[in-house]
Design a protein around this motif. Structure first.
Motif, mmCIF file in Angstrom:
data_model
loop_
_atom_site.group_PDB
_atom_site.id
_atom_site.type_symbol
_atom_site.label_atom_id
_atom_site.label_comp_id
_atom_site.label_asym_id
_atom_site.label_seq_id
_atom_site.Cartn_x
_atom_site.Cartn_y
_atom_site.Cartn_z
ATOM 1 N N HIS A 292 0.736 -1.287 -0.106
ATOM 2 C CA HIS A 292 0.002 0.032 -0.013
ATOM 3 C C HIS A 292 0.724 1.376 -0.010
ATOM 4 C CE1 HIS A 292 -3.773 2.412 0.630
ATOM 5 N NE2 HIS A 292 -2.806 3.257 1.144
ATOM 6 N N ASP A 293 0.864 1.880 -1.145
ATOM 7 C CA ASP A 293 1.566 3.055 -1.575
ATOM 8 C C ASP A 293 0.665 4.217 -0.780
ATOM 9 O OD1 ASP A 293 2.989 5.481 -1.977
ATOM 10 O OD2 ASP A 293 3.752 4.779 -3.664
ATOM 11 N N TYR A 294 1.071 5.146 0.201
ATOM 12 C CA TYR A 294 0.246 6.074 0.699
ATOM 13 C C TYR A 294 0.111 7.361 0.084
ATOM 14 C CZ TYR A 294 -0.392 3.240 4.957
ATOM 15 O OH TYR A 294 -0.662 2.222 5.885
ATOM 16 N N GLY A 295 1.351 7.404 -0.826
ATOM 17 C CA GLY A 295 1.227 8.628 -1.714
ATOM 18 C C GLY A 295 2.760 9.137 -1.874
ATOM 19 N N ARG A 296 2.923 10.108 -2.823
ATOM 20 C CA ARG A 296 4.201 10.627 -2.924
ATOM 21 C C ARG A 296 4.730 11.463 -1.822
ATOM 22 N NH1 ARG A 296 7.492 11.732 -7.359
ATOM 23 N NH2 ARG A 296 8.850 13.436 -7.340
ATOM 24 N N LEU A 298 5.025 10.306 1.115
ATOM 25 C CA LEU A 298 4.424 9.893 2.513
ATOM 26 C C LEU A 298 4.945 8.602 3.264
ATOM 27 C CD1 LEU A 298 0.552 10.930 1.799
ATOM 28 C CD2 LEU A 298 2.609 12.362 2.529
ATOM 29 N N ASP A 325 3.943 13.223 6.496
ATOM 30 C CA ASP A 325 4.111 13.967 5.389
ATOM 31 C C ASP A 325 5.066 15.120 5.516
ATOM 32 O OD1 ASP A 325 3.841 15.666 3.012
ATOM 33 O OD2 ASP A 325 1.875 16.225 3.450
ATOM 34 N N ALA A 344 -7.877 2.131 -1.491
ATOM 35 C CA ALA A 344 -7.950 3.442 -1.086
ATOM 36 C C ALA A 344 -8.341 3.393 0.593
ATOM 37 C CB ALA A 344 -9.243 4.358 -1.752
ATOM 38 N N THR A 348 -9.117 8.988 6.921
ATOM 39 C CA THR A 348 -7.683 9.703 7.057
ATOM 40 C C THR A 348 -7.869 10.659 7.986
ATOM 41 O OG1 THR A 348 -6.862 9.183 4.968
ATOM 42 C CG2 THR A 348 -5.793 11.042 6.090
#
Length: 373
Positions: A292-296, A298, A325, A344, A348
């Motif tokens: 699971h990639d939480y986002g760029r 993160l 972050d 997703a 959050t």
């Protein structure tokens, strides 16, 4: 980034502007407690390894008092007691300079029993342990108490003269039956789980190539890999199998499977140069890993598993973790469906502050801390 034990001679004491905490250990075992929070005998306790006493917390996580579990704790405690859902015990290995390694069992009533004192020719740094239905896992890795060699105020360093070994101590604490196994030369902060399979004992762990050998300020000596050690109690030999080599630590499982054969493990990515990022779900039966990639940019910390009420499947639950972050210098609590791990998030929750990676996470339902409300 991983919690480090604080030795009483080098720790910062409580802020003098704060009111001193009541309880035992004043002046001797009253320095920082900064690794983990555990529910022990119905009380929330902040805990740390290497000598200091736990601190009881109230419902708002404010410090109440130091505790030695009603006088039953002989010396210090640990930052990583492991809960056995079958017996209600907390299993702990405690270490500190000039003391034997202690195997401690804390019962449902919150009282401690020292079941074994393990005398070793040195003081190894023991951050964590694991247990099976029959044994307590005793790590003896080459990071030992060496204040005379340190260039910082952290007194635990890599010892080139020491081998790596792992011990199986019977849960009744009979040290005469403690069986040692030669292990790959490495260090491990954490254990995923352990269980018995006939004459074999299986131990899963993130393995670091070394620790505090070239960098005394932190765990920055190569990414850890997730491995399985199989200990044959008949032959006394250990064999190793690779589970995942992409950089893994801060492992968690469904706590109902602790000490027993299990299928799923969850880890946080730990890459070279202590780079964090996505979370991973390891299917140990199929030999696959889901990411699971939480986002760029993160970075997740420890992925805590919380089972759903009435759950029948091992992975039927949620994954809760603190995600940092760097752009905003703040953290969020992110909740995933464990059975839709790469999907997703279902929630959050932004926080107004950063949660340091040095802190472990946990989940305690309100019903288990009702007396603290």
């Amino acid at each position: 980034m991983v919690p480090q034990p604080i030795h009483p001679r080098s720790a910062h004491r409580q802020n003098p502007r704060q009111k001193p905490l009541p309880g035992p250990g004043a002046g001797t075992r009253d320095t920082n407690v900064n690794t983990n929070i555990a529910l022990i005998g119905g009380k929330l306790c902040a805990v740390v390894e290497s000598g200091n006493l736990p601190i009881e917390l109230d419902y708002e996580l404010e410090s109440v008092r130091r505790t030695d579990f009603d006088g039953t704790l002989e010396a210090g405690f640990t930052g990583h007691a492991k809960y056995d859902p079958a017996t209600g015990e907390q299993h702990a290995l405690a270490y500190e300079p000039s003391q034997p390694v202690r195997y401690i069992s804390v019962g449902r009533d919150g009282r401690a029993t020292t079941k074994a004192r393990i005398d070793l020719p040195h003081t190894p740094m023991i951050h964590d342990t694991a247990f099976t239905e029959a044994f307590i896992v005793v790590p003896d890795f080459p990071v030992t108490f060496q204040p005379q060699r340190g260039h910082t105020n952290f007194p635990y360093l890599w010892d080139e003269s020491r081998p790596s070994r792992i011990g199986l101590l019977p849960r009744d604490g009979d040290v005469s039956r403690l069986q040692w196994f030669e292990a790959p030369r490495c260090y491990a902060f954490h254990f995923v789980n352990a269980f018995d399979d006939g004459d074999l004992t299986i131990i899963d762990l993130p393995k670091h190539p070394s620790m505090f050998r070239t960098d005394q300020n932190g765990p920055n000596e190569g990414a850890p890999i997730l491995v399985r050690w199989t200990l044959d109690r008949n032959t006394g030999r250990l064999s190793e199998t690779l589970i995942d080599d992409r950089g893994n630590d801060f492992p968690r499982i469904n706590g109902r499977m602790s000490g027993r054969s299990y299928r799923y493990a969850y880890t946080a990515h730990w890459g070279d140069m202590v780079r964090f990022g996505p979370a991973m779900k390891h299917d140990l039966q199929r030999g696959t890993t889901e990411v699971h990639d939480y986002g760029r940019g993160l970075m997740t910390s420890e992925p805590v598993f919380v089972h759903k009420p009435g759950a029948k499947e091992e992975d039927e639950g949620w994954i809760i973790s603190s995600v940092y972050d760097p752009a905003s210098h703040r953290s969020s609590i992110v909740i995933l469906e464990a059975q839709d791990f790469s999907g997703a998030p279902i929630a959050t929750i932004p926080l107004p502050v950063r949660v340091p990676f040095t802190f472990h996470g946990g989940w305690v339902p309100d019903r288990d801390v009702a007396s603290l409300v």
